[in-house]
Design a protein around this motif. Structure first.
Motif, PDB file in Angstrom:
ATOM      1  N   ALA A  94       0.825  -1.213   0.000  1.00 57.85           N
ATOM      2  CA  ALA A  94       0.000   0.000   0.000  1.00 57.85           C
ATOM      3  C   ALA A  94       0.857   1.260   0.000  1.00 57.85           C
ATOM      4  O   ALA A  94       0.570   2.235   0.679  1.00 57.85           O
ATOM      5  CB  ALA A  94      -0.951   0.003   1.190  1.00 57.85           C
ATOM      6  N   GLY A  95       1.951   1.235  -0.770  1.00 57.59           N
ATOM      7  CA  GLY A  95       2.810   2.397  -0.899  1.00 57.59           C
ATOM      8  C   GLY A  95       3.909   2.494   0.141  1.00 57.59           C
ATOM      9  O   GLY A  95       4.680   3.456   0.134  1.00 57.59           O
ATOM     10  N   THR A  96       4.004   1.499   1.032  1.00 58.87           N
ATOM     11  CA  THR A  96       5.027   1.496   2.074  1.00 58.87           C
ATOM     12  C   THR A  96       6.059   0.417   1.785  1.00 58.87           C
ATOM     13  O   THR A  96       5.693  -0.729   1.523  1.00 58.87           O
ATOM     14  CB  THR A  96       4.392   1.238   3.451  1.00 58.87           C
ATOM     15  OG1 THR A  96       3.450   2.274   3.740  1.00 58.87           O
ATOM     16  CG2 THR A  96       5.444   1.198   4.543  1.00 58.87           C
ATOM     17  N   PRO A  97       7.371   0.745   1.828  1.00 61.39           N
ATOM     18  CA  PRO A  97       8.391  -0.277   1.586  1.00 61.39           C
ATOM     19  C   PRO A  97       8.581  -1.185   2.795  1.00 61.39           C
ATOM     20  O   PRO A  97       8.810  -0.716   3.906  1.00 61.39           O
ATOM     21  CB  PRO A  97       9.657   0.551   1.312  1.00 61.39           C
ATOM     22  CG  PRO A  97       9.422   1.861   2.001  1.00 61.39           C
ATOM     23  CD  PRO A  97       7.952   2.100   1.993  1.00 61.39           C
ATOM     24  N   VAL A  98       8.477  -2.497   2.560  1.00 58.99           N
ATOM     25  CA  VAL A  98       8.646  -3.496   3.616  1.00 58.99           C
ATOM     26  C   VAL A  98       9.719  -4.480   3.164  1.00 58.99           C
ATOM     27  O   VAL A  98       9.598  -5.083   2.092  1.00 58.99           O
ATOM     28  CB  VAL A  98       7.329  -4.249   3.879  1.00 58.99           C
ATOM     29  CG1 VAL A  98       7.535  -5.353   4.904  1.00 58.99           C
ATOM     30  CG2 VAL A  98       6.252  -3.278   4.363  1.00 58.99           C
ATOM     31  N   PRO A  99      10.816  -4.653   3.937  1.00 59.29           N
ATOM     32  CA  PRO A  99      11.883  -5.569   3.511  1.00 59.29           C
ATOM     33  C   PRO A  99      11.362  -6.990   3.373  1.00 59.29           C
ATOM     34  O   PRO A  99      10.709  -7.509   4.279  1.00 59.29           O
ATOM     35  CB  PRO A  99      12.921  -5.444   4.635  1.00 59.29           C
ATOM     36  CG  PRO A  99      12.170  -4.905   5.816  1.00 59.29           C
ATOM     37  CD  PRO A  99      11.083  -4.060   5.263  1.00 59.29           C
ATOM     38  N   ALA A 100      11.649  -7.616   2.223  1.00 59.49           N
ATOM     39  CA  ALA A 100      11.059  -8.920   1.940  1.00 59.49           C
ATOM     40  C   ALA A 100      12.076  -9.987   1.561  1.00 59.49           C
ATOM     41  O   ALA A 100      11.844 -11.175   1.793  1.00 59.49           O
ATOM     42  CB  ALA A 100      10.034  -8.791   0.813  1.00 59.49           C
ATOM     43  N   ALA A 101      13.203  -9.616   0.976  1.00 60.90           N
ATOM     44  CA  ALA A 101      14.189 -10.601   0.529  1.00 60.90           C
ATOM     45  C   ALA A 101      15.565  -9.948   0.458  1.00 60.90           C
ATOM     46  O   ALA A 101      15.676  -8.726   0.310  1.00 60.90           O
ATOM     47  CB  ALA A 101      13.800 -11.174  -0.834  1.00 60.90           C
ATOM     48  N   ALA A 102      16.602 -10.790   0.549  1.00 60.41           N
ATOM     49  CA  ALA A 102      17.965 -10.254   0.531  1.00 60.41           C
ATOM     50  C   ALA A 102      18.940 -11.295   0.013  1.00 60.41           C
ATOM     51  O   ALA A 102      18.656 -12.494   0.011  1.00 60.41           O
ATOM     52  CB  ALA A 102      18.376  -9.786   1.933  1.00 60.41           C
ATOM     53  N   ALA A 103      20.103 -10.799  -0.424  1.00 63.96           N
ATOM     54  CA  ALA A 103      21.187 -11.676  -0.881  1.00 63.96           C
ATOM     55  C   ALA A 103      22.511 -10.985  -0.608  1.00 63.96           C
ATOM     56  O   ALA A 103      22.612  -9.753  -0.642  1.00 63.96           O
ATOM     57  CB  ALA A 103      21.047 -11.984  -2.368  1.00 63.96           C
ATOM     58  N   SER A 104      23.555 -11.774  -0.349  1.00 67.50           N
ATOM     59  CA  SER A 104      24.893 -11.233  -0.125  1.00 67.50           C
ATOM     60  C   SER A 104      25.712 -11.383  -1.399  1.00 67.50           C
ATOM     61  O   SER A 104      25.663 -12.419  -2.074  1.00 67.50           O
ATOM     62  CB  SER A 104      25.579 -11.974   1.020  1.00 67.50           C
ATOM     63  OG  SER A 104      26.914 -11.525   1.179  1.00 67.50           O
ATOM     64  N   LEU A 105      26.487 -10.338  -1.730  1.00 68.16           N
ATOM     65  CA  LEU A 105      27.374 -10.380  -2.898  1.00 68.16           C
ATOM     66  C   LEU A 105      28.826 -10.627  -2.513  1.00 68.16           C
ATOM     67  O   LEU A 105      29.666 -10.877  -3.381  1.00 68.16           O
ATOM     68  CB  LEU A 105      27.272  -9.061  -3.682  1.00 68.16           C
ATOM     69  CG  LEU A 105      25.887  -8.731  -4.244  1.00 68.16           C
ATOM     70  CD1 LEU A 105      25.929  -7.401  -4.965  1.00 68.16           C
ATOM     71  CD2 LEU A 105      25.392  -9.830  -5.172  1.00 68.16           C
ATOM     72  N   GLY A 106      29.125 -10.511  -1.229  1.00 68.01           N
ATOM     73  CA  GLY A 106      30.483 -10.787  -0.779  1.00 68.01           C
ATOM     74  C   GLY A 106      31.241  -9.531  -0.371  1.00 68.01           C
ATOM     75  O   GLY A 106      30.719  -8.415  -0.376  1.00 68.01           O
ATOM     76  N   ASP A 107      32.519  -9.747  -0.040  1.00 63.11           N
ATOM     77  CA  ASP A 107      33.383  -8.682   0.477  1.00 63.11           C
ATOM     78  C   ASP A 107      33.979  -7.868  -0.662  1.00 63.11           C
ATOM     79  O   ASP A 107      34.544  -8.421  -1.610  1.00 63.11           O
ATOM     80  CB  ASP A 107      34.485  -9.319   1.321  1.00 63.11           C
ATOM     81  CG  ASP A 107      35.349  -8.299   2.035  1.00 63.11           C
ATOM     82  OD1 ASP A 107      34.985  -7.100   2.049  1.00 63.11           O
ATOM     83  OD2 ASP A 107      36.392  -8.694   2.576  1.00 63.11           O
ATOM     84  N   ARG A 108      33.819  -6.547  -0.560  1.00 59.83           N
ATOM     85  CA  ARG A 108      34.378  -5.600  -1.526  1.00 59.83           C
ATOM     86  C   ARG A 108      33.984  -5.925  -2.963  1.00 59.83           C
ATOM     87  O   ARG A 108      34.827  -6.129  -3.848  1.00 59.83           O
ATOM     88  CB  ARG A 108      35.903  -5.530  -1.354  1.00 59.83           C
ATOM     89  CG  ARG A 108      36.302  -4.691  -0.148  1.00 59.83           C
ATOM     90  CD  ARG A 108      37.776  -4.799   0.203  1.00 59.83           C
ATOM     91  NE  ARG A 108      38.008  -5.978   1.062  1.00 59.83           N
ATOM     92  CZ  ARG A 108      39.167  -6.199   1.700  1.00 59.83           C
ATOM     93  NH1 ARG A 108      40.177  -5.359   1.552  1.00 59.83           N
ATOM     94  NH2 ARG A 108      39.305  -7.265   2.465  1.00 59.83           N
ATOM     95  N   THR A 109      32.687  -5.986  -3.170  1.00 59.91           N
ATOM     96  CA  THR A 109      32.104  -6.260  -4.488  1.00 59.91           C
ATOM     97  C   THR A 109      31.074  -5.165  -4.810  1.00 59.91           C
ATOM     98  O   THR A 109      29.862  -5.418  -4.768  1.00 59.91           O
ATOM     99  CB  THR A 109      31.429  -7.640  -4.510  1.00 59.91           C
ATOM    100  OG1 THR A 109      30.502  -7.709  -3.405  1.00 59.91           O
ATOM    101  CG2 THR A 109      32.432  -8.757  -4.394  1.00 59.91           C
ATOM    102  N   PRO A 110      31.516  -3.962  -5.099  1.00 57.60           N
ATOM    103  CA  PRO A 110      30.582  -2.839  -5.280  1.00 57.60           C
ATOM    104  C   PRO A 110      29.615  -3.052  -6.446  1.00 57.60           C
ATOM    105  O   PRO A 110      29.976  -3.627  -7.485  1.00 57.60           O
ATOM    106  CB  PRO A 110      31.508  -1.651  -5.542  1.00 57.60           C
ATOM    107  CG  PRO A 110      32.785  -2.254  -6.026  1.00 57.60           C
ATOM    108  CD  PRO A 110      32.915  -3.558  -5.324  1.00 57.60           C
ATOM    109  N   VAL A 111      28.394  -2.574  -6.266  1.00 56.61           N
ATOM    110  CA  VAL A 111      27.340  -2.732  -7.277  1.00 56.61           C
ATOM    111  C   VAL A 111      27.413  -1.581  -8.270  1.00 56.61           C
ATOM    112  O   VAL A 111      27.590  -0.416  -7.896  1.00 56.61           O
ATOM    113  CB  VAL A 111      25.956  -2.783  -6.603  1.00 56.61           C
ATOM    114  CG1 VAL A 111      24.850  -2.863  -7.648  1.00 56.61           C
ATOM    115  CG2 VAL A 111      25.888  -3.979  -5.650  1.00 56.61           C
ATOM    116  N   VAL A 112      27.269  -1.897  -9.536  1.00 51.94           N
ATOM    117  CA  VAL A 112      27.296  -0.901 -10.607  1.00 51.94           C
ATOM    118  C   VAL A 112      25.891  -0.451 -10.972  1.00 51.94           C
ATOM    119  O   VAL A 112      25.617   0.741 -11.127  1.00 51.94           O
ATOM    120  CB  VAL A 112      28.030  -1.458 -11.845  1.00 51.94           C
ATOM    121  CG1 VAL A 112      27.988  -0.446 -12.994  1.00 51.94           C
ATOM    122  CG2 VAL A 112      29.458  -1.833 -11.508  1.00 51.94           C
TER     123      VAL A 112
END
Length: 228
Positions: free
Chosen positions: A155-173
């Motif tokens: 209903a327009g509110t952000p609710v955390p639902a899922a997650a994943a780890s990319l590892g150490d020092r792996t910046p997202v582009v």
């Protein structure tokens, strides 16, 4: 034969009595008495009209997160959104409830920061547009752990639902959540080969994730050489 005066008087009395009875019967019919023969609108008949529901009253309310009219989430909303709770544990983060304040949380020697890479689209399988963003978890050592978080649109509110780890020092582009494929997100990030030190990044990886709450599972990826 002539009628005698006594007979005429008796007949007159009978006629008057019959007329009186007829008058009483007509009066009972007019008042209705609540019987089945009561005419509509007269006393005794039900004057109540059926109440029709107002437009929209008969519809059941939509469940949270299923109403597309609530509007898509925005990346800016995530700066003050919850990040971790009873239904979701973020990889590399400490236990307990965590929520961003202006894109940052700090506690127990750990700092979690919302990254600028963010994508908006339906990735949870309902009509409302959700949000996927990168986060960075900094611990007391040299580790800089990057991860992905999906916020479901309720209903327009952000609710955390899922997650994943990319590892150490792996910046997202970049993050693209607009894929027509159900529950899929395309993420580009920098990483390295298994035998290479964590201090360098040599690979530009494009990975496709599927959101299956509470996890984001990698379906496939392709790598290209990367030179800083």
């Amino acid at each position: 034969m002539e009628n005698k005066p006594g007979r005429r008087t008796a007949r007159g009395k009978l006629l008057i009595a019959a007329l009186a009875l007829a008058s009483v019967a007509v009066g009972c019919q007019d008042t209705g008495g609540g019987g089945e023969g009561s005419a509509p609108g007269k006393p005794g008949a039900s004057s109540k009209k059926p109440v029709r529901p107002s437009p929209g009253e008969s519809k059941k309310p939509e469940k949270p997160g299923k109403d597309a009219s609530a509007g898509a989430l925005t990346c800016d909303q995530l700066r003050n959104a919850p990040l971790q709770g009873p239904s979701l544990r973020l990889p590399d983060a400490p236990e307990g409830s965590i929520a961003f304040t202006d894109g940052r949380w700090e506690g127990d020697g750990v700092v979690i920061e919302l990254q600028p890479q963010c994508g908006i689209g339906d990735v949870t399988g309902d009509p409302a547009a959700d949000a996927v963003a990168a986060v960075k978890v900094t611990t007391g050592g040299t580790g800089r752990f990057y991860g992905l978080v999906t916020w479901r649109n309720e209903a327009g509110t952000p609710v955390p639902a899922a997650a994943a780890s990319l590892g150490d020092r792996t910046p997202v582009v970049s993050i693209d959540a607009s894929s027509p494929a159900a529950r899929q997100v395309t993420v580009v990030y920098l990483t390295r080969g298994d035998a290479e030190p964590t201090a360098v990044v040599t690979i530009r990886r494009t990975a496709v994730y599927r959101v299956m709450e509470p996890a984001m599972t990698e379906l496939r990826h392709s790598d290209a050489p990367y030179t800083p």
